[in-house]
Motif scaffolding. Structure first.
Motif, PDB file in Angstrom:
ATOM      1  N   LYS A  50      33.616  36.878  51.984  1.00  0.00           N
ATOM      2  CA  LYS A  50      33.847  36.620  50.603  1.00  0.00           C
ATOM      3  C   LYS A  50      34.424  37.844  50.023  1.00  0.00           C
ATOM      4  CE  LYS A  50      31.286  35.519  46.149  1.00  0.00           C
ATOM      5  NZ  LYS A  50      32.248  36.005  45.530  1.00  0.00           N
ATOM      6  N   VAL A  51      35.441  37.964  49.484  1.00  0.00           N
ATOM      7  CA  VAL A  51      36.075  39.004  48.855  1.00  0.00           C
ATOM      8  C   VAL A  51      35.581  39.189  47.494  1.00  0.00           C
ATOM      9  CG1 VAL A  51      38.219  40.391  48.257  1.00  0.00           C
ATOM     10  CG2 VAL A  51      38.444  38.694  50.060  1.00  0.00           C
ATOM     11  N   ARG A  52      34.612  40.155  47.142  1.00  0.00           N
ATOM     12  CA  ARG A  52      33.803  40.294  46.145  1.00  0.00           C
ATOM     13  C   ARG A  52      34.697  41.158  45.096  1.00  0.00           C
ATOM     14  NH1 ARG A  52      28.025  42.753  47.619  1.00  0.00           N
ATOM     15  NH2 ARG A  52      29.174  44.806  47.612  1.00  0.00           N
ATOM     16  N   LYS A  53      35.428  42.134  45.389  1.00  0.00           N
ATOM     17  CA  LYS A  53      36.250  42.721  44.465  1.00  0.00           C
ATOM     18  C   LYS A  53      37.704  43.133  44.863  1.00  0.00           C
ATOM     19  CE  LYS A  53      32.852  45.344  41.574  1.00  0.00           C
ATOM     20  NZ  LYS A  53      32.425  46.818  41.589  1.00  0.00           N
ATOM     21  N   THR A  54      38.644  43.396  44.041  1.00  0.00           N
ATOM     22  CA  THR A  54      39.762  44.179  44.482  1.00  0.00           C
ATOM     23  C   THR A  54      40.307  45.239  43.775  1.00  0.00           C
ATOM     24  OG1 THR A  54      41.276  42.876  42.795  1.00  0.00           O
ATOM     25  CG2 THR A  54      40.815  41.864  44.779  1.00  0.00           C
ATOM     26  N   GLY A 423      36.721  35.792  38.502  1.00  0.00           N
ATOM     27  CA  GLY A 423      37.628  35.852  39.312  1.00  0.00           C
ATOM     28  C   GLY A 423      39.248  36.615  38.754  1.00  0.00           C
ATOM     29  N   MET A 424      39.046  37.253  37.797  1.00  0.00           N
ATOM     30  CA  MET A 424      40.113  38.129  37.438  1.00  0.00           C
ATOM     31  C   MET A 424      40.425  39.087  38.501  1.00  0.00           C
ATOM     32  SD  MET A 424      40.599  38.391  33.198  1.00  0.00           S
ATOM     33  CE  MET A 424      41.856  39.489  33.427  1.00  0.00           C
ATOM     34  N   LYS A 425      41.512  39.752  38.581  1.00  0.00           N
ATOM     35  CA  LYS A 425      41.852  40.525  39.480  1.00  0.00           C
ATOM     36  C   LYS A 425      41.797  42.095  38.837  1.00  0.00           C
ATOM     37  CE  LYS A 425      42.675  38.244  43.184  1.00  0.00           C
ATOM     38  NZ  LYS A 425      42.385  36.878  42.693  1.00  0.00           N
ATOM     39  N   THR A 426      41.287  43.230  39.332  1.00  0.00           N
ATOM     40  CA  THR A 426      41.280  44.611  38.725  1.00  0.00           C
ATOM     41  C   THR A 426      42.755  44.856  38.234  1.00  0.00           C
ATOM     42  OG1 THR A 426      39.774  45.129  40.507  1.00  0.00           O
ATOM     43  CG2 THR A 426      40.666  47.020  39.230  1.00  0.00           C
ATOM     44  N   TRP A 427      43.744  44.563  39.131  1.00  0.00           N
ATOM     45  CA  TRP A 427      45.205  45.016  38.766  1.00  0.00           C
ATOM     46  C   TRP A 427      45.506  44.386  37.541  1.00  0.00           C
ATOM     47  CZ3 TRP A 427      44.989  42.705  43.819  1.00  0.00           C
ATOM     48  CH2 TRP A 427      45.469  41.146  44.002  1.00  0.00           C
ATOM     49  N   GLN A 428      45.224  43.422  37.016  1.00  0.00           N
ATOM     50  CA  GLN A 428      45.636  42.771  35.802  1.00  0.00           C
ATOM     51  C   GLN A 428      45.365  43.457  34.504  1.00  0.00           C
ATOM     52  OE1 GLN A 428      43.739  38.621  37.007  1.00  0.00           O
ATOM     53  NE2 GLN A 428      45.396  38.099  35.653  1.00  0.00           N
ATOM     54  N   ILE A 429      44.192  44.262  34.551  1.00  0.00           N
ATOM     55  CA  ILE A 429      43.646  44.596  33.055  1.00  0.00           C
ATOM     56  C   ILE A 429      44.188  45.930  32.770  1.00  0.00           C
ATOM     57  CG2 ILE A 429      41.265  45.202  32.144  1.00  0.00           C
ATOM     58  CD1 ILE A 429      39.961  43.113  34.202  1.00  0.00           C
ATOM     59  N   ILE A 430      44.506  45.877  31.368  1.00  0.00           N
ATOM     60  CA  ILE A 430      44.858  46.961  30.477  1.00  0.00           C
ATOM     61  C   ILE A 430      43.572  47.353  29.521  1.00  0.00           C
ATOM     62  CG2 ILE A 430      46.557  47.909  28.874  1.00  0.00           C
ATOM     63  CD1 ILE A 430      48.289  46.154  30.387  1.00  0.00           C
ATOM     64  N   LEU A 431      43.247  48.452  29.338  1.00  0.00           N
ATOM     65  CA  LEU A 431      42.115  48.670  28.095  1.00  0.00           C
ATOM     66  C   LEU A 431      42.681  48.963  26.830  1.00  0.00           C
ATOM     67  CD1 LEU A 431      39.507  50.565  30.302  1.00  0.00           C
ATOM     68  CD2 LEU A 431      39.554  48.094  29.946  1.00  0.00           C
TER      69      LEU A 431
END
Ligand SMILES: Nc1nc2ncc(COP(=O)(O)O)nc2c(=O)[nH]1
Ligand SMILES: Nc1nc2ncc(COP(=O)(O)O)nc2c(=O)[nH]1
Length: 537
Positions: A50-54, A423-431
Motif C-alpha cells: 500500500k503506497v502511503r505517501k508520495t 488520496g491527493m498527491k504531494t506534488w499537487q499542493i501549493i501553499l
C-alpha cells in the motif's frame, strides 16, 4: 563510494504487521509522468503493498552518464507484507514486464527505475543487508540529492541512516556543501498535457552558501510566477463589475493580461473567480458562480489568440462542484481560499485529478467570522499533544517571534495531512498563507516576512510527520486593506503602485507565485525583484 555493509540476517516480516519501505523512482524515457503514475498504480495494485505517501517530483540532471535526457525523480513511502527480496522482484517485474524497461547500459536511460532505499521491518527496525541481488540501504543513497531530497520530505528530519547513524538530512547537506550545479533539483508540478505536450510548473531551489556566514541558505533561483486576477463578480472588493458578463470583453482582458505577463516571463497563471471572498461579502449561489466562470474557462481554453501552452488556467473557488466542472472545462489549477475547509468533497475531486494543481490557503472560520479569529498565541493548538516543530531540520529556538507563522503552519499541516489521506498527491499542493483571511493588518505584514519560514517548516506530531520542504508558496497581497492601512489609499483600485512594492517584498521573502490585479506593472516589479533576489535575469 559504496558502503561496505555488514551482511546481517534480514529480520523476518511478522505476518499482519506490515513493514515500511521507501522506494526511489526515476524515469527519463517516454512519458515520464505517466510512467511514474503507472508504477505507483502497479505497486498499489499488489495485495501486499500500500503506497502511503508520495514525495514531490523533481527534475534532475543525469548523474553518471551526462548525455541522456533529464530525469524525473521522487520517492514512494509504502507499507508492505513482502520481505525485501520479494519486494525487489515486484519492482523488477513492474520495470521490465509492465513498463518495458530496456537496460542499454549501466546508468543509462530508463522508462522507470524503482530502487529500494530503506526497509523497516514490522518492529520499525531498519533492515541492513548485502546480497548479490540486493543491498539495503541503497549503497549510493548518500551521494544522490535526487533520492535524499524527496526522501527528506517523507521522513522526520531527525531520521538517521541505518549504517552511518547520521541524520539523512545531514548527508543531503553534505552533498549540497559541494555547491555543484548538477546536484540542484527543480521541483515540478505536473499539469495536464496540452496537444500532447507535457506542461509543468517548475520551481528551482538551491542551498546557496551565505557570503558571510558560509551557512547554507535555501534560496529560490527560478523566476517568480505571476497569477493575474480575473474577477467576474459584480461585487468583488477591488474591481467589482468592471468586466460585466460579456465573454468577449472578459477574453480581451485575459488577452491583455497574458501579453503583459509574457513580456517578462514564459508562463502566466490566469485566476478566474466568480464569487467574491472579501470579508463579510454575500456568497453567490452555486449556479451563479458556475454561470460566471465555466463558459469563460472554456472560451479561454479554446481561444486561438491566446498562447495555450504558456497560459495556466486557475479557478478561484472553494466549491468542489465548481472545481470539477472547471477542470472538465480545461482548468489546470484549483485555487481554494478555504484550504478544503468549506467543502468536504474538494480533496476527493483533486485526488481524482493528480495532474491538476491545488492552492491550499490558510483561513480560520468563514467569510463572515474570519476577521474575529486572529489570536495565534495558542502554542500547542489547544490539545497539548506532543509535537516538535523544525525549521530546516533545527528546532525553533525563539518561539515568541515565530508563534504566528508556526500556528498557521500547524493549521495548514492538518489540512495537508487530510488532503494526502484522501488520496491527493504531494506534488499537487501549493501553499498560500491567506493574506487578509483571519489576519489583521500587522499580522499580514508579519506573514510576508515569514514566507521563507513556512517553506522550510516541518512538524512531528506523534507518528505523524508533515514537511513543507520544497512546497511552492502562492501569496495574494493585491489591493488589500492592509496596504490602504499603511498608505491611506481608501479605495482598493488606487492601490496598484503600493501593491507592486509589496510584490517585491513577497519575492524577497521567498514567494514563488504572486496573485495580482495589475499584471502589467507587477510583472515589472517581479522581474526587478527576481533580478535582485534570484539573480535570474
Ligand atoms: N538524475 C538522475 N541520474 C541518474 N543516474 C543514474 C541512475 C541509475 O541509478 P541506479 O544505480 O539505481 O540504476 N539513476 C539516475 C536517476 O534516477 N536520476
Ligand atoms: N490563493 C489566493 N486566492 C485568493 N482569492 C481571493 C482573494 C481575495 O481577493 P480578491 O477579492 O481581490 O480576489 N485573495 C486570495 C489570496 O490571498 N490567495
Amino acid at each position: 563510494p559504496s558502503l561496505d555493509l555488514p551482511v546481517t540476517q534480514v529480520a523476518d516480516v511478522l505476518p499482519g504487521k506490515p513493514s515500511v519501505s521507501y522506494i526511489a523512482f526515476g524515469s527519463n524515457v517516454g512519458d515520464r509522468i505517466s510512467n511514474i503514475q503507472r508504477a505507483f498504480n502497479l505497486l498499489n495494485a499488489h495485495a501486499g503493498v500500500k503506497v502511503r505517501k508520495t514525495s514531490s517530483i523533481f527534475e534532475s540532471e543525469p548523474m553518471y552518464v551526462q548525455d541522456q535526457p533529464q530525469f524525473l525523480n521522487g520517492c514512494f513511502e509504502l507499507e508492505t507484507e513482502l520481505p525485501p527480496i520479494e519486494l525487489l522482484r515486484l519492482c523488477k517485474r513492474i520495470e521490465y514486464e509492465e513498463l518495458k524497461r530496456v537496460k542499454e547500459f549501466e546508468n543509462g536511460p530508463r522508462s522507470i527505475d524503482l530502487d529500494i532505499i530503506l526497509y523497516k521491518n514490522s518492529d520499525g527496525e531498519d533492515v541492513v543487508m548485502t546480497t548479490e541481488e540486493l543491498i539495503i540501504p541503497h549503497p549510493r543513497l548518500i551521494e544522490r540529492t535526487f533520492v535524499m531530497e524527496p526522501l527528506c520530505e517523507l521522513i522526520p528530519c531527525t531520521a538517521v541512516h541505518p549504517v552511518t547513524a547520521e541524520p539523512i538530512l545531514n548527508h543531503l547537506n553534505q552533498v549540497y556543501e559541494q555547491q555543484r550545479d548538477e546536484n540542484v533539483l527543480s521541483k515540478i508540478i505536473p499539469l495536464a498535457k496540452l496537444n500532447g505536450v507535457d506542461r509543468f510548473l517548475k520551481f528551482k531551489n538551491r542551498l546557496k552558501k551565505d557570503a558571510v556566514s558560509n551557512r547554507l541558505i535555501n534560496t529560490t533561483v527560478s523566476p517568480t510566477l505571476i497569477m493575474g486576477i480575473i474577477n467576474t463578480t459584480p461585487d468583488s472588493f477591488s474591481d467589482g463589475g468592471q468586466l460585466g458578463d460579456d465573454i468577449d470583453v472578459q477574453l480581451l482582458k485575459v488577452k491583455t493580461m497574458v501579453e503583459d505577463a509574457l513580456k517578462l516571463n514564459n508562463q502566466v497563471i490566469i485566476d478566474i473567480g466568480g464569487c467574491s471572498t472579501r470579508p463579510n461579502s454575500g456568497q453567490a449561489p452555486l449556479e451563479e458562480e458556475l454561470r460566471r466562470t465555466i463558459p469563460l474557462i472554456r472560451a479561454v481554453r479554446t481561444c486561438d489568440f491566446i498562447p495555450q501552452e504558456q497560459v495556466i488556467l486557475s479557478i478561484d473557488t472553494y466549491r468542489s462542484e465548481v472545481a470539477e466542472q472547471a477542470i472538465n472545462a480545461g482548468a489546470d489549477l484549483v485555487n481554494d481560499i478555504s484550504g478544503g475547509k468549506f467543502d468536504p468533497n474538494m480533496f476527493t475531486v483533486l485526488a481524482k485529478n493528480p495532474t491538476v494543481a491545488y492552492a491550499m490557503s490558510h483561513i480560520r472560520g468563514d467569510i463572515q467570522s474570519m476577521n474575529k479569529l486572529t489570536d495565534y498565541s495558542c502554542e500547542d493548538g489547544g490539545n497539548g499533544e506532543n509535537q516538535t516543530e523544525y525549521y530546516y531540520g533545527k528546532k525553533f529556538d525563539n518561539k515568541e517571534d515565530t508563534a504566528l507563522i508556526r500556528t498557521m503552519a500547524r493549521e495548514l499541516a492538518t489540512q495537508y495531512s487530510k488532503a494526502l489521506s484522501m488520496g491527493m498527491k504531494t506534488w499537487q499542493i501549493i501553499l498560500d498563507p491567506g493574506l487578509g483571511f483571519a489576519k489583521h493588518a500587522n499580522q499580514n505584514l508579519e506573514v510576508i516576512r515569514s514566507i521563507y519560514i513556512l517553506k522550510n517548516y516541518s512538524i512531528v506530531k506523534g507518528s505523524e510527520f508533515v514537511n513543507f520542504r520544497n512546497k511552492p508558496v502562492l501569496i495574494g497581497p493585491s489591493r488589500k486593506k492592509f496596504i490602504g492601512h499603511i498608505t491611506g489609499e481608501t479605495t482598493a483600485s488606487e492601490r496598484d503602485i503600493s501593491t507592486s512594492s509589496v510584490v517585491t517584498a513577497c519575492v524577497g521573502y521567498g514567494a514563488d507565485i504572486v496573485r495580482v490585479h495589475d499584471t502589467a506593472n507587477c510583472a515589472k516589479s517581479i522581474k526587478i525583484a527576481d533580478s535582485i533576489y534570484r539573480c535570474s535575469i
